[in-house]
Motif scaffolding. Structure first.
Motif, short mmCIF file in Angstrom:
data_model
loop_
_atom_site.label_atom_id
_atom_site.label_comp_id
_atom_site.label_asym_id
_atom_site.label_seq_id
_atom_site.Cartn_x
_atom_site.Cartn_y
_atom_site.Cartn_z
N PHE A 1 0.82 -1.21 0.00
CA PHE A 1 0.00 0.00 0.00
C PHE A 1 0.86 1.26 0.00
CE2 PHE A 1 -3.34 -2.84 1.95
CZ PHE A 1 -4.16 -2.81 0.83
N THR A 2 2.02 1.20 0.64
CA THR A 2 2.91 2.37 0.65
C THR A 2 3.41 2.69 -0.75
OG1 THR A 2 3.63 1.86 2.90
CG2 THR A 2 5.05 3.31 1.59
N ALA A 3 3.71 1.64 -1.52
CA ALA A 3 4.28 1.83 -2.87
C ALA A 3 3.23 1.97 -3.96
CB ALA A 3 5.21 0.67 -3.20
N SER A 4 1.96 1.68 -3.66
CA SER A 4 0.92 1.68 -4.69
C SER A 4 0.20 3.02 -4.74
CB SER A 4 -0.10 0.57 -4.42
OG SER A 4 0.51 -0.70 -4.50
N HIS B 1 -13.07 -6.49 1.34
CA HIS B 1 -13.20 -5.95 2.69
C HIS B 1 -11.95 -5.18 3.09
CE1 HIS B 1 -13.28 -6.09 7.17
NE2 HIS B 1 -14.57 -5.89 6.98
N LYS B 2 -10.78 -5.59 2.61
CA LYS B 2 -9.53 -4.89 2.92
C LYS B 2 -9.37 -3.62 2.08
CE LYS B 2 -7.50 -7.79 5.85
NZ LYS B 2 -7.06 -7.39 7.21
N LEU B 3 -9.83 -3.66 0.84
CA LEU B 3 -9.56 -2.56 -0.10
C LEU B 3 -10.53 -1.39 0.02
CD1 LEU B 3 -8.64 -4.63 -3.29
CD2 LEU B 3 -7.09 -3.25 -1.91
N ILE B 4 -11.79 -1.67 0.33
CA ILE B 4 -12.77 -0.58 0.38
C ILE B 4 -12.37 0.52 1.36
CG2 ILE B 4 -15.13 0.00 1.11
CD1 ILE B 4 -16.13 -2.45 -0.33
N PRO B 5 -11.88 0.19 2.58
CA PRO B 5 -11.47 1.28 3.48
C PRO B 5 -10.31 2.11 2.95
CG PRO B 5 -11.81 -0.76 4.70
CD PRO B 5 -11.84 -1.12 3.26
N ILE B 6 -9.51 1.55 2.01
CA ILE B 6 -8.41 2.31 1.42
C ILE B 6 -8.95 3.32 0.41
CG2 ILE B 6 -6.22 2.13 0.18
CD1 ILE B 6 -6.20 0.76 2.89
N ARG C 1 -4.06 2.59 -8.64
CA ARG C 1 -3.81 1.16 -8.77
C ARG C 1 -4.67 0.37 -7.78
NH1 ARG C 1 2.02 -0.07 -7.69
NH2 ARG C 1 2.28 1.05 -9.65
N VAL C 2 -4.80 0.88 -6.56
CA VAL C 2 -5.65 0.21 -5.57
C VAL C 2 -7.09 0.17 -6.06
CG1 VAL C 2 -6.54 0.31 -3.21
CG2 VAL C 2 -4.13 0.83 -3.66
N LYS C 3 -7.57 1.28 -6.65
CA LYS C 3 -8.93 1.30 -7.20
C LYS C 3 -9.08 0.31 -8.34
CE LYS C 3 -9.98 6.14 -6.06
NZ LYS C 3 -10.25 7.49 -6.60
N ASP C 4 -8.05 0.22 -9.18
CA ASP C 4 -8.10 -0.72 -10.30
C ASP C 4 -8.21 -2.16 -9.81
OD1 ASP C 4 -7.94 1.32 -12.13
OD2 ASP C 4 -5.78 1.13 -12.48
N ILE C 5 -7.43 -2.48 -8.79
CA ILE C 5 -7.49 -3.84 -8.24
C ILE C 5 -8.85 -4.10 -7.62
CG2 ILE C 5 -6.54 -5.38 -6.47
CD1 ILE C 5 -3.81 -4.11 -6.96
N LEU C 6 -9.39 -3.12 -6.89
CA LEU C 6 -10.71 -3.28 -6.29
C LEU C 6 -11.77 -3.50 -7.37
CD1 LEU C 6 -12.66 -3.22 -3.89
CD2 LEU C 6 -12.69 -0.72 -4.07
#
Length: 509
Positions: A148-151, A183-188, A155-160
């Motif tokens: 998450f630090t490097a992304s 469940h892990k990605l939505i709060p990000i 990119r996080v949205k794309d993976i979600l």
């Protein structure tokens, strides 16, 4: 030798580029990404299987030498290899190498992960690997902060966006991990602290949808239970140890002397079964249902002893295991050769049972199935490659059964057409697989013309072949271990078919 090399930053640049980088790219291009040649056998114990397994193990040792100047090229090759059909034991090494690649080079490997997981044409095998990799870098507390630090947020949205559709996957394994990842990605991506405090009309459309999904996953007791069990698996997944020489050498081997690591797919399947069991604690336990079946069977046997239903004599049963010495095999006349198509080597009429082991990939299991199929006079055994008959391990376990039973070759890519061809010949396709509509084997009334379809050792029967299956059967179990070896399962089903055919013949006579 590879494990003793110094780290990349301590190594001479010429050695790094001309030797180590050369080895990495050579293994990826010429072994890992190479297509299996026509005629080559690709099952545990074969040369091709050994080459690929050892190549990926070597790459796991070499992951620390993947530097920025080759990371993009390595990432593209790795995901290309992962998209090809392979065995679960080999995929294990692909996955831990890729996890290490994402940790060291999150931009190059992370972009490929985000791109691939959004594809709508993924095979279930490839999807499983992507989910395992995603679960480790997103849910494993050892590695998630690095990712998450490097992304980037995009990119996080794309993976979600790529994971959410797999919440409705037909494969329970992928669906389960997708729930954990979402469940892990939505709060990000969205501020979940506003859930319950903000009206839906105060949120954007995207935020409102994510709020609903997250609320359900958070509040549903089954989802929480499943998530907790999966989290325990990812918490204990240590790719650092798996990529060390000690870790690789500690992996047990299978009957073909190849590395046989514990595969995450099996762990998650066990997790799913546990959650299902806990959700149905109020139902009659399996042992009680089986006890009722055993009592009923004893009653039928008692009635048979009273003369109500004749059974096969013990002498006839023993004949199925009589050992035949092929001393006069070369002197068979043409007439006997023609009769052999209808009779087995013991002179018994062949049963109209075809055992299809196209999806079985281990030589010892194929050898055992050949022996069992011959003993019970099956019409033929279908294997993924007839070359297996030449392997010493097959000959040893089959006890020369391949000399006496008809064997036919059918590749996995041709299996669907072959099944439809058998259906046109009025065969009923019966698959050994646990599905929502599977029958207990004790309740299955086998048709005389039966094709018994066996699944893959780790994955069962892929969904594309289940569509051609007429009935699925399963064997009741009383122990803790969730599944039987595929040869043992096949042997039980072959005997159950044989038992029913003998009882029918006795009733007719």
């Amino acid at each position: 030798f590879l494990s003793k090399l110094p780290d990349a930053n301590e190594m001479c640049e010429i050695v790094l580029k001309d030797l180590v980088h050369f080895i990495i790219l050579y293994l990826l291009d010429n072994v890992c990404c190479a297509k299996v040649k026509a005629g080559d056998i690709f099952i545990s114990g074969s040369v091709e299987y050994a080459k690929r397994s050892r190549a990926w193990q070597a790459l796991c040792l070499l992951h620390r030498f993947v530097t920025d100047d080759i990371a993009l090229l390595v990432a593209s090759r790795v995901f290309q290899a992962m998209s090809m059909n392979s065995h679960g034991q080999i995929r294990y090494f692909m996955e831990i190498f890729t996890i290490q690649g994402i940790r060291k080079h999150p931009h190059h490997f992370g972009e490929h992960l985000a791109k691939e997981i959004r594809r709508a044409d993924l095979s279930l095998q490839y999807l499983s690997s992507l989910m395992i990799i995603g679960g480790n870098v997103i849910a494993n507390p050892r590695y998630q902060s690095e990712f998450f630090t490097a992304s980037t947020s995009q990119r996080v949205k794309d993976i979600l966006c790529g994971v959410i559709p797999w919440l409705s996957s037909t494969q329970g394994f992928s669906r389960a991990i997708a729930q954990l990842l979402v469940h892990k990605l939505i709060p990000i991506v969205a501020d979940t602290s506003l859930i319950g405090l903000t009206e839906d009309n105060a949120l954007t459309k995207d935020e409102a949808v994510l709020k609903k999904i997250y609320s359900f996953l958070e509040q549903n007791s089954d989802m929480r239970r499943l998530r907790g069990k999966q989290q325990n698996f990812f918490n204990s997944y240590d790719v650092e140890n798996a990529c060390s020489l000690e870790g690789l050498l500690s992996i047990p081997v299978d009957d073909g002397d190849e590395a046989n690591p514990d595969y995450m797919v099996d762990a998650i399947k066990t997790c799913l079964a546990d959650v299902y069991q806990e959700a149905h604690e109020g139902d009659a336990p399996a042992w009680k249902q089986l006890e009722d079946l055993l009592v009923k069977t004893d009653q039928i046997k008692s009635a048979s002893l009273d003369g109500d239903s004749p059974v096969q004599s013990e002498g006839d049963l023993v004949n199925f295991q009589r050992k035949i010495l092929p001393l006069d095999a070369l002197d068979l006349s043409m007439k006997l050769f023609q009769e052999q198509k209808l009779l087995n080597a013991a002179g018994k009429k062949k049963q109209k049972l075809i055992v299809c082991a196209t999806l079985v990939d281990k030589v010892p299991n194929l050898g055992g199935l050949a022996r069992t199929a011959e003993i019970f006079a099956a019409q033929k055994l279908v294997v993924p490659d007839l070359f297996v008959k030449r392997l010493d391990s097959f000959k040893s376990i089959s006890a020369s059964a391949n000399d006496w039973i008809d064997m036919e070759e059918c590749k996995e890519e041709d299996l669907l057409n072959w099944l439809h061809k058998m259906k046109k010949q009025m065969y009923t396709i019966i698959g050994l697989e646990q599905t929502s509509s599977s029958k207990c084997i004790t309740k299955m009334d086998f048709p005389e013309k039966t094709v018994l379809l066996l699944g893959k050792e780790k994955e069962g029967i892929p969904v594309e072949f289940l569509a051609a299956v007429d009935h699925c059967i399963e064997i009741p179990q009383l122990g803790i271990i969730r599944s039987l070896n595929v040869h043992v399962t096949g042997a039980i089903a072959i005997w159950k078919y044989t038992e029913q055919m003998m009882q029918r013949n006795n009733r007719i006579s």
